[in-house]
Design a protein around this motif. Sequence first.
Motif, mmCIF file in Angstrom:
data_model
loop_
_atom_site.group_PDB
_atom_site.id
_atom_site.type_symbol
_atom_site.label_atom_id
_atom_site.label_comp_id
_atom_site.label_asym_id
_atom_site.label_seq_id
_atom_site.Cartn_x
_atom_site.Cartn_y
_atom_site.Cartn_z
ATOM 1 N N THR A 2 74.839 32.901 34.040
ATOM 2 C CA THR A 2 74.123 33.697 33.057
ATOM 3 C C THR A 2 73.472 32.792 32.026
ATOM 4 O O THR A 2 74.116 31.890 31.480
ATOM 5 C CB THR A 2 75.078 34.674 32.350
ATOM 6 N N ALA A 3 72.204 33.035 31.749
ATOM 7 C CA ALA A 3 71.501 32.225 30.752
ATOM 8 C C ALA A 3 72.026 32.538 29.363
ATOM 9 O O ALA A 3 72.326 33.682 29.027
ATOM 10 C CB ALA A 3 70.006 32.494 30.830
ATOM 11 N N ARG A 4 72.127 31.517 28.555
ATOM 12 C CA ARG A 4 72.551 31.690 27.163
ATOM 13 C C ARG A 4 71.327 32.020 26.309
ATOM 14 O O ARG A 4 70.319 31.331 26.373
ATOM 15 C CB ARG A 4 73.232 30.406 26.688
ATOM 16 N N ARG A 5 71.410 33.081 25.495
ATOM 17 C CA ARG A 5 70.272 33.483 24.663
ATOM 18 C C ARG A 5 70.256 32.666 23.371
ATOM 19 O O ARG A 5 71.173 32.754 22.559
ATOM 20 C CB ARG A 5 70.371 34.972 24.346
ATOM 21 N N GLY A 78 73.735 24.283 31.302
ATOM 22 C CA GLY A 78 73.240 25.470 31.979
ATOM 23 C C GLY A 78 71.943 26.006 31.409
ATOM 24 O O GLY A 78 71.370 25.463 30.462
ATOM 25 N N PRO A 79 71.460 27.106 31.990
ATOM 26 C CA PRO A 79 70.159 27.664 31.593
ATOM 27 C C PRO A 79 70.207 28.327 30.213
ATOM 28 O O PRO A 79 71.234 28.834 29.773
ATOM 29 C CB PRO A 79 69.873 28.697 32.683
ATOM 30 N N VAL A 80 69.061 28.289 29.559
ATOM 31 C CA VAL A 80 68.893 28.891 28.235
ATOM 32 C C VAL A 80 67.628 29.739 28.266
ATOM 33 O O VAL A 80 66.656 29.401 28.954
ATOM 34 C CB VAL A 80 68.782 27.812 27.136
ATOM 35 N N GLU A 81 67.642 30.824 27.525
ATOM 36 C CA GLU A 81 66.437 31.635 27.375
ATOM 37 C C GLU A 81 66.250 31.955 25.892
ATOM 38 O O GLU A 81 67.211 31.961 25.112
ATOM 39 C CB GLU A 81 66.536 32.931 28.181
ATOM 40 N N GLU A 99 64.898 24.157 32.213
ATOM 41 C CA GLU A 99 65.912 25.208 32.242
ATOM 42 C C GLU A 99 65.904 26.086 30.986
ATOM 43 O O GLU A 99 66.908 26.682 30.628
ATOM 44 C CB GLU A 99 67.318 24.625 32.443
ATOM 45 N N LEU A 100 64.754 26.144 30.311
ATOM 46 C CA LEU A 100 64.629 27.046 29.162
ATOM 47 C C LEU A 100 63.508 28.038 29.455
ATOM 48 O O LEU A 100 62.355 27.647 29.663
ATOM 49 C CB LEU A 100 64.341 26.271 27.876
ATOM 50 N N THR A 101 63.845 29.301 29.487
ATOM 51 C CA THR A 101 62.896 30.363 29.804
ATOM 52 C C THR A 101 62.443 31.052 28.525
ATOM 53 O O THR A 101 63.264 31.425 27.684
ATOM 54 C CB THR A 101 63.539 31.409 30.731
#
Length: 479
Positions: A2-5, A78-81, A99-101
């Motif tokens: 799960t991406a971290r907001r 991990g992924p970040v948004e 990896e940042l959306t």
Amino acid sequence: MTARRWLLADQLGPHFLDDDRQPVLLIEAREAFARAPLHRQKAHLLLSALRHRAAELGDRALVLRAGTVREALARVPGPVEVCHPTSRDLLELARSVPELTVLPPRGFVTDLAEFADWADRRRGPLRMTDWYRHACRRHGVLVDGPGRGRPGGRAEPLDVPPPPAVVEDEIDAEVRRDLDRWAADGVRFVGRDGPRRYPATHAEAQARLTHFLRHRLPEHGRYGGVMSADDPLLAHSLLSSSFNLGLLDPEPAIRAAERAWRDGSVPLSSVEPFVRQLFGWREFLWQLYWYLAPRFRGQGWLAATEPVPEWFRELDADAVEARCLADALAGVRDRAWVHQPQRLLVLGNYALQRGWRPAALVDWFRDCFVDGTDWVMNATVIGMSQYADLARVDTRPYAVDGSYIDEVSDYCAGCRYQPERVLGDAACPYSGGFEAFLHRNRERLAGDPRLAAELADRDDPQRREAVLAQEEKRGANPP
């Protein structure tokens, strides 16, 4: 995974998260406080709001402190948004990080594509009133027909309960200690420190909004355009920083104000000016920031080139004798906030008359005001206040003389200057400055019917030379 907001410092309300289990990233980057001198109370509010949000989220939040945002992001596994940032610099940075959306914007009612489609089909300058009319129809806001409120002349203090108090806690105490330590290490601030005056949490902001809708909104139409030395708040909500920090979502506030009109508790003449500020100007400025980016800031329609003087930059209100300017500058110094008429009619008007550099004023308003952001101040100062944008935002310069200030305030009665005087020791610096402004820019302003008429009334050559000489002698000194 799960991406971290990633919640930015102006995305701190619940509407920037999707559910109550979402992992969150919060970053404190010292670079944001060291680039330029911020008002001390603004720096306090930013840190306090971030840390209060971290406390609310508890274990869901990863809180990182670093010198720069990029350094902090490099430490996140991990992924970040992130929801679309509100500045070009942060958007560029976010798009450069693997990896940042970047998600669509939140915290606004209208979207970027909607505005671009509307603007691309327009001929001539983009006007807030046209956009506001379109947006009201498109989103069903005040569809029965807006009716504008008018200021009711000189204001008397409102006899209404004060807004809910902001109570500092241990988080605020920690923030104050950290800012003291930073100042000792060389980070410079302007303005005076003081107890936190503005909401740092959604709950505080919501309580203020509820109070405003009940007690001050009914008088907003009469008092929205006036100024008083005795009452700095009048009928204003004092919630601009809460909306700009993302603590409040504007659409529910707009709908609540509209309901207050429909249920008969608040007149349309008060509701419409509030909605126009929040749904008209706020949305319009946000959209212009991205639609015209970034060339908008470089315009100079009135060729204003004078530097902002030190007494103004340093908020030295005690050096000023003109009562309106001294009061407005002291409000910035002591509260990091004054309401819109003071910003336009007193602070911005004086800078416009003196030909100060608009881009430097943008920075000053952004750094000294608790609600200051690039996307707000860029178009507001460059366009509406300083008329430096080739008339893209407003149709005329926001220039007035001392007599107009006297009509909408209680300042002039206690001032050593006389608003009707243009020449002499007792001449109001705004009245003399207004005439000098007209004469210096007569060719550029000839197409404005109101200002052309003002020029025609002041076309005596001897008077013109005397006014220009007097105001040139005044120069950058505090009036």
